[in-house]
Design an enzyme around this catalytic site. Structure first.
Site, PDB file in Angstrom:
ATOM      1  N   ARG A   1      -6.060  -2.386  -0.925  1.00 26.44           N
ATOM      2  CA  ARG A   1      -6.967  -2.680   0.220  1.00 26.44           C
ATOM      3  C   ARG A   1      -8.404  -2.377  -0.196  1.00 26.44           C
ATOM      4  O   ARG A   1      -9.380  -2.938   0.067  1.00 26.44           O
ATOM      5  CB  ARG A   1      -6.623  -2.010   1.428  1.00 26.44           C
ATOM      6  CG  ARG A   1      -5.475  -2.479   2.316  1.00 26.44           C
ATOM      7  CD  ARG A   1      -4.732  -1.632   3.122  1.00 26.44           C
ATOM      8  NE  ARG A   1      -4.168  -0.553   2.278  1.00 26.44           N
ATOM      9  CZ  ARG A   1      -3.398   0.158   3.009  1.00 26.44           C
ATOM     10  NH1 ARG A   1      -3.183   0.237   4.082  1.00 26.44           N
ATOM     11  NH2 ARG A   1      -2.661   1.265   2.261  1.00 26.44           N
TER      12      ARG A   1
ATOM     13  N   HIS B   1       0.514  -6.887   5.372  1.00 24.74           N
ATOM     14  CA  HIS B   1       1.686  -6.875   4.574  1.00 24.74           C
ATOM     15  C   HIS B   1       1.865  -8.444   4.415  1.00 24.74           C
ATOM     16  O   HIS B   1       1.961  -9.226   3.385  1.00 24.74           O
ATOM     17  CB  HIS B   1       2.847  -6.269   5.166  1.00 24.74           C
ATOM     18  CG  HIS B   1       2.477  -4.606   5.313  1.00 24.74           C
ATOM     19  ND1 HIS B   1       2.756  -4.048   6.239  1.00 24.74           N
ATOM     20  CD2 HIS B   1       2.297  -3.974   4.197  1.00 24.74           C
ATOM     21  CE1 HIS B   1       2.774  -2.483   5.814  1.00 24.74           C
ATOM     22  NE2 HIS B   1       2.401  -2.578   4.601  1.00 24.74           N
TER      23      HIS B   1
ATOM     24  N   SER C   1      -0.289   0.563   8.278  1.00 20.45           N
ATOM     25  CA  SER C   1       0.929   0.931   9.495  1.00 20.45           C
ATOM     26  C   SER C   1       0.631   2.365  10.232  1.00 20.45           C
ATOM     27  O   SER C   1       0.846   2.253  11.470  1.00 20.45           O
ATOM     28  CB  SER C   1       2.138   1.159   8.571  1.00 20.45           C
ATOM     29  OG  SER C   1       2.563  -0.012   7.802  1.00 20.45           O
TER      30      SER C   1
HETATM   31  P1  ADP Z   1       4.222   2.580   0.891  1.00 15.72           P
HETATM   32  O1  ADP Z   1       4.911   3.521   1.730  1.00 15.72           O
HETATM   33  O2  ADP Z   1       4.984   2.131  -0.349  1.00 15.72           O
HETATM   34  O3  ADP Z   1       2.843   2.784   0.603  1.00 15.72           O
HETATM   35  P2  ADP Z   1       3.576   0.501   2.754  1.00 15.72           P
HETATM   36  O4  ADP Z   1       4.508  -0.046   3.550  1.00 15.72           O
HETATM   37  O5  ADP Z   1       2.576   1.393   3.409  1.00 15.72           O
HETATM   38  O6  ADP Z   1       4.483   1.231   1.830  1.00 15.72           O
HETATM   39  O7  ADP Z   1       2.881  -0.324   1.872  1.00 15.72           O
HETATM   40  C1  ADP Z   1       3.418  -1.242   1.051  1.00 15.72           C
HETATM   41  C2  ADP Z   1       2.329  -1.990   0.050  1.00 15.72           C
HETATM   42  O8  ADP Z   1       1.665  -2.940   0.855  1.00 15.72           O
HETATM   43  C3  ADP Z   1       1.451  -0.992  -0.559  1.00 15.72           C
HETATM   44  O9  ADP Z   1       1.219  -1.525  -2.065  1.00 15.72           O
HETATM   45  C4  ADP Z   1       0.274  -1.161   0.256  1.00 15.72           C
HETATM   46  O10 ADP Z   1      -1.093  -0.886  -0.359  1.00 15.72           O
HETATM   47  C5  ADP Z   1       0.000  -2.569   0.917  1.00 15.72           C
HETATM   48  N1  ADP Z   1      -0.420  -2.588   1.991  1.00 15.72           N
HETATM   49  C6  ADP Z   1      -0.319  -1.861   2.975  1.00 15.72           C
HETATM   50  N2  ADP Z   1      -1.040  -2.348   4.094  1.00 15.72           N
HETATM   51  C7  ADP Z   1      -1.983  -3.523   3.567  1.00 15.72           C
HETATM   52  C8  ADP Z   1      -2.886  -4.256   3.990  1.00 15.72           C
HETATM   53  N3  ADP Z   1      -3.391  -4.101   5.395  1.00 15.72           N
HETATM   54  N4  ADP Z   1      -3.382  -5.205   3.196  1.00 15.72           N
HETATM   55  C9  ADP Z   1      -3.000  -5.174   2.049  1.00 15.72           C
HETATM   56  N5  ADP Z   1      -1.922  -4.504   1.535  1.00 15.72           N
HETATM   57  C10 ADP Z   1      -1.293  -3.577   2.263  1.00 15.72           C
END
Ligand code: ADP
Length: 159
Positions: A90, A17, A128
């Site tokens: 990703r 993130h 996460s």
């Molecule tokens: P949500 O519950 O909305 O999917 P997340 O917190 O899991 O929320 O993810 C928020 C955003 O960040 C999403 O667009 C997700 O694809 C992206 N994301 C999550 N992990 C990564 C990562 N390791 N690298 C890049 N983007 C990520």
């Protein structure tokens, strides 16, 4: 002023993130990391805890701030006077859901564009969910999350 909203659950915030946040901060005047209070997802951390972790982790980035929201994302984006939503991609597995979400948001408000950013390759496996699983089993997550999140995980999971 070009403002971007980076919405997510951030349960918890990971280095993946943060990588996306740093990239977005170079493209936009202001980036708001918007923690979704969320709903039916049964997050491990409360919205207030997730928000605090994000606030601490972005403290060194002058044009980045943390906020929390619930309800419709497009309404929140408009209220913030932003025009762009940033999401991370990703792998192909993210694509279908993100594509659907982006097009639905466009249907709801055609003034809002969704921008996808790819993280550094070493973060493409990071989520996460997997961080929580490793932490729960007592594994070392120091490479995957900022130090404040590592501390919060230890405290929450009592490991
Ligand atoms: P949500 O519950 O909305 O999917 P997340 O917190 O899991 O929320 O993810 C928020 C955003 O960040 C999403 O667009 C997700 O694809 C992206 N994301 C999550 N992990 C990564 C990562 N390791 N690298 C890049 N983007 C990520």
């Amino acid at each position: 002023m070009r403002i971007a909203i980076y919405p997510g659950s951030f349960d918890p915030l990971t280095n993946g993130h943060l990588d996306v946040v740093q990239r977005a901060a170079k493209l936009f005047d202001r980036v708001v990391v918007a923690v979704a209070k969320n709903e039916g997802k049964h997050p491990l951390f409360t919205a207030a805890e997730r928000m605090r972790m994000v606030t601490e982790a972005v403290a060194g980035l002058p044009n980045v701030e943390a906020d929390a929201f619930d309800g419709l994302l497009v309404e929140y984006v408009a209220a913030k006077k932003a025009r762009a939503v940033v999401r991370g991609l990703r792998a192909v597995s993210d694509f279908e859901f993100e594509f659907q979400l982006a097009l639905m948001n466009r249907k709801l408000d055609e003034n809002i564009e969704t921008i996808f950013m790819m993280p550094k390759d070493t973060y493409t496996f990071l989520s996460s969910r997997i961080v929580k699983e490793i932490a729960r089993l007592g594994g070392d997550v120091s490479q995957f999350v900022p130090p404040n999140v590592q501390r919060a995980l230890k405290k929450k999971l009592k490991v």
